[in-house]
Design a protein around this motif. Structure first.
Motif, mmCIF file in Angstrom:
data_model
loop_
_atom_site.group_PDB
_atom_site.id
_atom_site.type_symbol
_atom_site.label_atom_id
_atom_site.label_comp_id
_atom_site.label_asym_id
_atom_site.label_seq_id
_atom_site.Cartn_x
_atom_site.Cartn_y
_atom_site.Cartn_z
ATOM 1 N N LYS A 277 0.836 -1.211 0.000
ATOM 2 C CA LYS A 277 0.000 0.000 0.000
ATOM 3 C C LYS A 277 0.869 1.258 0.000
ATOM 4 O O LYS A 277 0.633 2.198 -0.772
ATOM 5 N N ALA A 278 1.864 1.281 0.877
ATOM 6 C CA ALA A 278 2.731 2.464 0.977
ATOM 7 C C ALA A 278 3.485 2.706 -0.322
ATOM 8 O O ALA A 278 3.631 3.856 -0.772
ATOM 9 N N LEU A 279 3.966 1.631 -0.942
ATOM 10 C CA LEU A 279 4.722 1.778 -2.192
ATOM 11 C C LEU A 279 3.821 2.231 -3.339
ATOM 12 O O LEU A 279 4.237 3.034 -4.185
ATOM 13 N N ILE A 280 2.595 1.736 -3.386
ATOM 14 C CA ILE A 280 1.658 2.203 -4.421
ATOM 15 C C ILE A 280 1.396 3.695 -4.247
ATOM 16 O O ILE A 280 1.395 4.454 -5.225
ATOM 17 N N ARG A 281 1.185 4.141 -3.030
ATOM 18 C CA ARG A 281 0.965 5.579 -2.792
ATOM 19 C C ARG A 281 2.163 6.401 -3.250
ATOM 20 O O ARG A 281 1.995 7.484 -3.841
ATOM 21 N N ALA A 282 3.367 5.895 -2.994
ATOM 22 C CA ALA A 282 4.567 6.623 -3.420
ATOM 23 C C ALA A 282 4.630 6.716 -4.947
ATOM 24 O O ALA A 282 4.974 7.766 -5.500
ATOM 25 N N ALA A 283 4.297 5.612 -5.615
ATOM 26 C CA ALA A 283 4.330 5.612 -7.081
ATOM 27 C C ALA A 283 3.302 6.582 -7.653
ATOM 28 O O ALA A 283 3.587 7.303 -8.625
ATOM 29 N N ILE A 284 2.110 6.612 -7.055
ATOM 30 C CA ILE A 284 1.084 7.569 -7.497
ATOM 31 C C ILE A 284 1.613 8.990 -7.365
ATOM 32 O O ILE A 284 1.495 9.809 -8.287
ATOM 33 N N TRP A 285 2.199 9.300 -6.239
ATOM 34 C CA TRP A 285 2.737 10.651 -5.984
ATOM 35 C C TRP A 285 3.813 11.016 -7.000
ATOM 36 O O TRP A 285 3.864 12.157 -7.482
ATOM 37 N N LEU A 286 4.663 10.072 -7.361
ATOM 38 C CA LEU A 286 5.758 10.351 -8.290
ATOM 39 C C LEU A 286 5.270 10.719 -9.686
ATOM 40 O O LEU A 286 5.932 11.479 -10.399
ATOM 41 N N PHE A 338 6.667 5.568 -12.954
ATOM 42 C CA PHE A 338 6.508 4.872 -11.677
ATOM 43 C C PHE A 338 5.091 4.359 -11.435
ATOM 44 O O PHE A 338 4.904 3.434 -10.648
ATOM 45 N N PHE A 339 4.079 4.938 -12.104
ATOM 46 C CA PHE A 339 2.709 4.480 -11.847
ATOM 47 C C PHE A 339 1.861 4.343 -13.103
ATOM 48 O O PHE A 339 1.150 3.346 -13.235
ATOM 49 N N ARG A 340 1.925 5.324 -14.000
ATOM 50 C CA ARG A 340 1.044 5.222 -15.163
ATOM 51 C C ARG A 340 1.384 3.982 -16.000
ATOM 52 O O ARG A 340 2.437 3.387 -15.829
ATOM 53 N N TYR A 341 0.469 3.638 -16.869
ATOM 54 C CA TYR A 341 0.584 2.415 -17.695
ATOM 55 C C TYR A 341 0.639 1.157 -16.831
ATOM 56 O O TYR A 341 1.255 0.169 -17.207
ATOM 57 N N LEU A 393 -6.595 0.709 -0.653
ATOM 58 C CA LEU A 393 -6.332 2.138 -0.905
ATOM 59 C C LEU A 393 -7.535 2.818 -1.539
ATOM 60 O O LEU A 393 -7.876 3.954 -1.192
ATOM 61 N N VAL A 394 -8.174 2.153 -2.478
ATOM 62 C CA VAL A 394 -9.373 2.723 -3.112
ATOM 63 C C VAL A 394 -10.471 2.915 -2.072
ATOM 64 O O VAL A 394 -11.103 3.977 -2.003
ATOM 65 N N ASP A 395 -10.679 1.906 -1.246
ATOM 66 C CA ASP A 395 -11.720 1.996 -0.216
ATOM 67 C C ASP A 395 -11.430 3.109 0.788
ATOM 68 O O ASP A 395 -12.366 3.682 1.371
ATOM 69 N N GLU A 396 -10.147 3.411 0.995
ATOM 70 C CA GLU A 396 -9.760 4.474 1.934
ATOM 71 C C GLU A 396 -9.731 5.848 1.273
ATOM 72 O O GLU A 396 -9.419 6.851 1.924
ATOM 73 N N GLY A 397 -10.037 5.905 -0.014
ATOM 74 C CA GLY A 397 -10.019 7.182 -0.724
ATOM 75 C C GLY A 397 -8.630 7.677 -1.075
ATOM 76 O O GLY A 397 -8.443 8.862 -1.371
ATOM 77 N N LEU A 398 -7.637 6.784 -1.058
ATOM 78 C CA LEU A 398 -6.248 7.167 -1.318
ATOM 79 C C LEU A 398 -5.779 6.790 -2.717
ATOM 80 O O LEU A 398 -4.636 7.054 -3.085
ATOM 81 N N ALA A 399 -6.645 6.163 -3.503
ATOM 82 C CA ALA A 399 -6.317 5.808 -4.884
ATOM 83 C C ALA A 399 -7.618 5.742 -5.676
ATOM 84 O O ALA A 399 -8.707 5.612 -5.099
ATOM 85 N N ASN A 400 -7.503 5.844 -6.994
ATOM 86 C CA ASN A 400 -8.674 5.847 -7.863
ATOM 87 C C ASN A 400 -8.949 4.456 -8.424
ATOM 88 O O ASN A 400 -8.028 3.788 -8.912
#
Length: 455
Positions: A277-286, A338-341, A393-400
């Motif tokens: 979860k933490a790494l996915i959030r970091a990738a989204i931010w990048l 880091f996240f797209r594609y 993350l989606v359920d927590e509103g932290l990812a789409n």
């Protein structure tokens, strides 16, 4: 530790509008390893932006001397997980080199590497490279421009030496791919000879990433394949010229992974989810807002405890450009992804590509069925863990919701021929047919016996 965390949590909750929902963790104090490359960024960002902390994780990040030390640390338990070459979990699991069952629930990035040659070799290559209307060399540069120089070295009995970072690294396979596409044989491995130099025309050997520029400057090697910032460092130092990026070899190719032992994930399932979860959030931010956070990421990475290279050197590639010669800076917005594609999803087809390259060059000595490739990929790559973390993350509103491939069977659509430098399409569901389509390398029943190819 948990009492301290509760106090800190109460404070941070007042400061942060978005807070991850904490899982009941089996282990909350963790040490992760990395090599000083810009693609370790998700680890640094997850730490510096507090994403690990939001999950209740107390993480220490520790730079490692080289990829072998890093892998050994994960296997021994000195490290709980690490930024790894994608080939490392696969090779360890099938017993090539150190044997251990390593898995990955998270792919760290796409692209991010380049191939650099010395100034002397570049000057010899330039007459073989077409130019654009403004006189600059046309990119990508094919290894066919290097072939006459390599042929001359071989004819005079001089080895043409090049560097890559590890025998099962993307860099080894990308350098081999580029050379072979240009008609230069990079050599085979065999169970008796693990140098990788059997029948080689260009001789590849291991050099740790941060040492690449100095080794090139010393004349020990004439070129190398490495991740950033060590190609751009050669440009800044005026000692070498990048000739191609891996984005130009294979558009949006898979790069590093985050590796843990299978035992760790089995004993610590919630902790594994929290890490992911933490790494996915970091990738989204990048990647969010068209890479708007990249300058801040570059500042983090330039610190001595992370990559430790100058801000401008790291920014050269991390902010969407790449400099081939001094002053010849070109737009490559997807050089680092880091996240797209769906960059962070651990696709089985990515694992299969690495396995095909191991077979192509003899690291996998015997022929294997298509089903074997699929089975090994599923032993190592764990998209089910990734999607469970993404759902939280989606359920927590932290990812789409729309950002994840919920219905994937784990295989990407085949990579079209026009996205790969040799014009050969790649379909992860047909590994043996893919190997048959490559002009240089083992295929079918072929094996390396001594210096001969039999079968």
């Amino acid at each position: 530790m948990r009492k301290t965390f509760a106090a800190l949590l109460a404070t941070s909750a007042m400061l942060s509008p978005a807070m991850a929902e904490m899982l009941p963790l089996e282990k909350d104090e963790l040490k992760f390893g990395f090599i000083k490359l810009t693609d370790m960024a998700p680890l640094a960002v997850a730490y510096e932006n507090g994403y690990f902390f939001d999950e209740g994780l107390f993480v220490t990040l520790e730079a490692q001397a080289n990829w072998k030390v890093l892998l050994d640390g994960v296997i021994s338990g000195q490290l709980d997980g690490a930024h790894m070459l994608a080939g490392q979990p696969l090779a360890a699991t099938i017993g090539f080199g150190t044997e251990a069952h390593i898995v990955t629930p998270f792919s760290m990035d796409l692209n991010g590497n380049g191939i650099t040659v010395s100034n002397e070799i570049w000057e010899q290559m330039k007459p073989n490279i077409p130019t654009m209307d403004d006189g600059r060399p046309q990119h990508p540069v094919s290894a066919s421009a290097l072939k006459p120089i390599v042929d001359e070295y071989n004819a005079s009995g001089r080895p043409f030496n090049m560097g890559m970072v590890f025998p099962v690294s993307t860099h080894n396979y990308e350098l081999r791919y580029w050379l072979a596409a240009g008609g230069i044989h990079p050599g085979f491995y065999s169970p008796e000879d693990v140098s990788g130099q059997i029948n080689a025309e260009a001789f590849l050997s291991v050099t740790p990433p941060p040492q690449m520029p100095a080794t090139l400057e010393a004349g020990t090697i004439y070129g190398y394949c490495v991740g950033e910032p060590w190609n751009q460092q050669a440009v800044f130092k005026g000692i070498g010229v990048p000739v191609i990026t891996d984005y130009q070899i294979w558009k949006n190719n898979p790069e590093k992974v985050f590796g843990l032992t299978a035992e760790f994930t089995e004993q610590n399932p919630n902790t594994t989810l929290a890490i992911t979860k933490a790494l996915i959030r970091a990738a989204i931010w990048l990647d969010e807002n068209d890479n708007a956070n990249r300058p801040a990421a570059v500042e983090i990475l330039s610190r001595p405890n992370y990559v430790g290279a100058d801000y401008d050197v790291i920014a050269n590639s991390m902010t969407g450009t790449f400099e081939f010669e001094k002053g010849d800076k070109r737009e490559i917005p997807d050089f680092n992804v880091f996240f797209r594609y769906n960059a962070t999803y651990p696709f089985y087809s990515d694992a299969v590509w690495y396995l095909t390259q191991m077979r192509r060059w003899g690291q996998i000595a015997e022929p294997k069925s298509d089903s074997w490739y699929d089975e090994v990929a599923k032993m190592v790559y764990k998209p089910e863990i990734y999607l469970e973390a993404a759902r939280l993350l989606v359920d927590e509103g932290l990812a789409n919701e729309a950002d994840f491939p919920w219905d994937s069977d784990g295989y990407k659509a085949p990579t079209p021929a026009e996205d790969i430098i040799d014009g050969i399409a790649y379909d992860g569901k047909q590994p043996n047919a893919y190997l048959e389509s490559l002009s240089i390398g083992l295929k079918g029943e072929q094996v390396v016996v001594g210096s001969e190819i039999q079968g």
